[in-house]
Design a protein around this motif. Structure first.
Motif, PDB file in Angstrom:
ATOM      1  N   ALA A 159      -5.742  -2.208   3.657  1.00  0.00           N
ATOM      2  CA  ALA A 159      -5.050  -1.232   2.814  1.00  0.00           C
ATOM      3  C   ALA A 159      -5.648   0.161   2.990  1.00  0.00           C
ATOM      4  CB  ALA A 159      -5.117  -1.657   1.353  1.00  0.00           C
TER       5      ALA A 159
ATOM      6  N   ARG B 158      -6.599   0.163  -3.966  1.00  0.00           N
ATOM      7  CA  ARG B 158      -6.819  -0.523  -2.699  1.00  0.00           C
ATOM      8  C   ARG B 158      -8.136  -1.289  -2.752  1.00  0.00           C
ATOM      9  NH1 ARG B 158      -6.121   4.822  -0.858  1.00  0.00           N
ATOM     10  NH2 ARG B 158      -8.210   4.766   0.056  1.00  0.00           N
TER      11      ARG B 158
ATOM     12  N   THR C 209       0.842  -1.189   0.000  1.00  0.00           N
ATOM     13  CA  THR C 209       0.000   0.000   0.000  1.00  0.00           C
ATOM     14  C   THR C 209       0.882   1.246   0.000  1.00  0.00           C
ATOM     15  OG1 THR C 209      -1.738  -1.132   1.246  1.00  0.00           O
ATOM     16  CG2 THR C 209      -1.779   1.280   1.254  1.00  0.00           C
TER      17      THR C 209
END
Length: 459
Positions: A233, A228, A28
């Motif tokens: 995330a 995401r 992420t």
């Protein structure tokens, strides 16, 4: 020219793993956290304790939590727990050194009068006494039906000032859960802004709520990017934004070169389904599998422009216990570190400001949630005396201690005591650290959980 007494902003996230942020290999994007690391020091060998309360106790006192009777999280109904009022916290020390002190967010070092943040050196606080899992309590119909008859009150968010009463602000529940870190950071920013023009340095401890179940994503981050997919995330993305807000506040206030920022986690990423993600990097284990390296090694970043060198990535050891003595030194208050009790932290200030090639730490002993020794680590050599493979699994004591070379084997897959059997000499190194600890508790016995302890007398 560095400040003679730097402001200290300590940001602590909850159950975030070594490999969760971009700069540590996370998937992420975390541009603000990555920049924080680029601007200062990234520790790759930073160690915490087994659970939330032990790590936070270590931060507050510079002492192994087993010494304070805070070696595991307390459960509702167990009675008094947390730090005894006798403990001299880093907030006490910095307050006595002339600092304004504050805590926003999670405390988890005592939920009774006399053991709350404003009893333990903080001038002001806003947050929750224990853990955010309590936000889910009132979502159960059974809670309303039974809790009142058992004396269990709905969890609250609290605020208070040193010497004054604690006031319940609002209920801590699932309605407020998505907005909790936004509110915590808003309070921290307000404090920093107020103190930026004051005539004294400040210490603020920001205890973020993510990543601790039950989780709820702030609407500004809930599936707001095609990069995401999952909840974890989205929560990492919010955390990166919140850290950026604090850094921006410090920049805008014009106090960057006067302010030391530490960003870290209290525990590893979890091994329970509610987390829905998390990475402890190449290391074996997770939150509930002590003392595997994945349960005790987490990210840690330090930034102080003009004082802490930028762009440093280090494998030097550091532990949660070391901030106490390090902050005391940087504040010119090493003389306030208590001498009437064991202090386990080392002063790493010379390393932080580039005046030493080493932190001064070469070993760590690790205790389990039962308060007993589980492992000893010396540099990259680790002796495992006991271990657990999960939250619902027992703590196991092997026939022989297990020995691992973390430099070659970060996954702790190859027990050298079994595969080579010529490494017994390492036990002499490990047991020396154990012997030192045993000698110290013979003189200074560990405090029992919840005890009204008042000191060691004339020892």
């Amino acid at each position: 020219m560095m400040a003679s007494q730097p402001n200290v902003v300590f940001i602590l996230c909850d159950n975030v793993g070594w490999g969760d942020f971009g700069v540590y290999g996370g998937a992420t994007p975390t541009p603000r956290i990555d920049q924080l690391a680029s601007d200062g020091i990234r520790f790759n060998n930073y160690t915490v304790e087994a659970q939330c309360t032990p790590t936070r106790s270590a931060l507050m006192t510079g002492r192994q939590s087993v010494r304070s009777g805070t070696f595991r999280v307390p459960f509702s109904g167990e009675g008094k727990a947390g730090l005894a009022p006798w403990e001299y916290t880093i907030a006490d020390l910095l307050s006595d050194a002339g600092y304004a002190t504050s805590l926003f967010g999670k405390w988890h070092c005592g939920d009774t009068e006399g053991r709350l943040p404003t009893d333990q050196g903080f001038d002001e606080w806003w947050g929750y006494r224990n853990s955010v899992d309590e936000a889910g309590w009132t979502s159960y119909a059974t809670f309303e039906a039974i809790a009142k008859t058992k004396g269990i009150q709905p969890p609250q968010l609290w605020e208070g000032e040193k010497g004054g009463p604690q006031t319940a602000v609002r209920e801590l529940n699932l309605e407020v859960r998505p907005f909790l870190d936004e509110m915590i950071v808003e309070k921290a920013i307000d404090f920093i802004t107020r103190q930026a023009t004051a005539d004294k340095p400040f210490f603020t401890y920001v205890g973020l709520s993510h990543m601790h179940p039950p989780e709820r994503v702030h609407p500004d981050f809930d599936q707001t990017s095609p990069e995401r997919l999952g909840q974890y995330a989205d929560l990492i993305a919010e955390m990166d934004y919140r850290v950026g807000q604090i850094v921006d506040c410090i920049e805008q206030a014009g106090i960057s070169r006067d302010t030391l920022i530490v960003f870290s986690s209290d525990n590893a990423a979890g091994d329970i389904p509610a987390f829905q993600g998390g990475s402890n990097g190449p290391f074996r284990g997770s939150f509930m599998t002590p003392p595997w390296e994945g349960s005790m090694r987490v990210p840690a970043i330090v930034r102080w422009p003009g004082a802490v060198p930028a762009g440093v990535i280090t494998d030097e050891m550091l532990s949660a216990h070391d901030w106490y003595t390090t902050f005391a030194s940087l504040a010119g208050a090493s003389d306030k570190v208590p001498t009437d009790r064991p202090i386990d932290g080392i002063d790493a200030s010379a390393f932080l400001i580039g005046e030493s090639d080493t932190t001064g730490r070469d070993s760590i002993i690790f205790f389990g949630p039962d308060g007993s020794l589980m492992s000893v680590k010396w540099h990259n050599v680790k002796v495992v005396l006991r271990y657990s493979e999960g939250i619902d699994q027992p703590i196991v004591k092997p026939q022989w201690p297990m020995l691992f070379d973390l430099a070659s084997d970060p996954g702790e897959l190859y027990n050298l005591m079994a595969t080579k059997m010529d490494m017994g000499w390492m036990m002499g190194v490990a047991l020396k650290f154990v012997a030192d600890y045993q000698t110290s508790i013979a003189q200074y016995p560990n405090i029992q959980t919840g005890a009204e302890f008042s000191g060691y007398g004339s020892r």
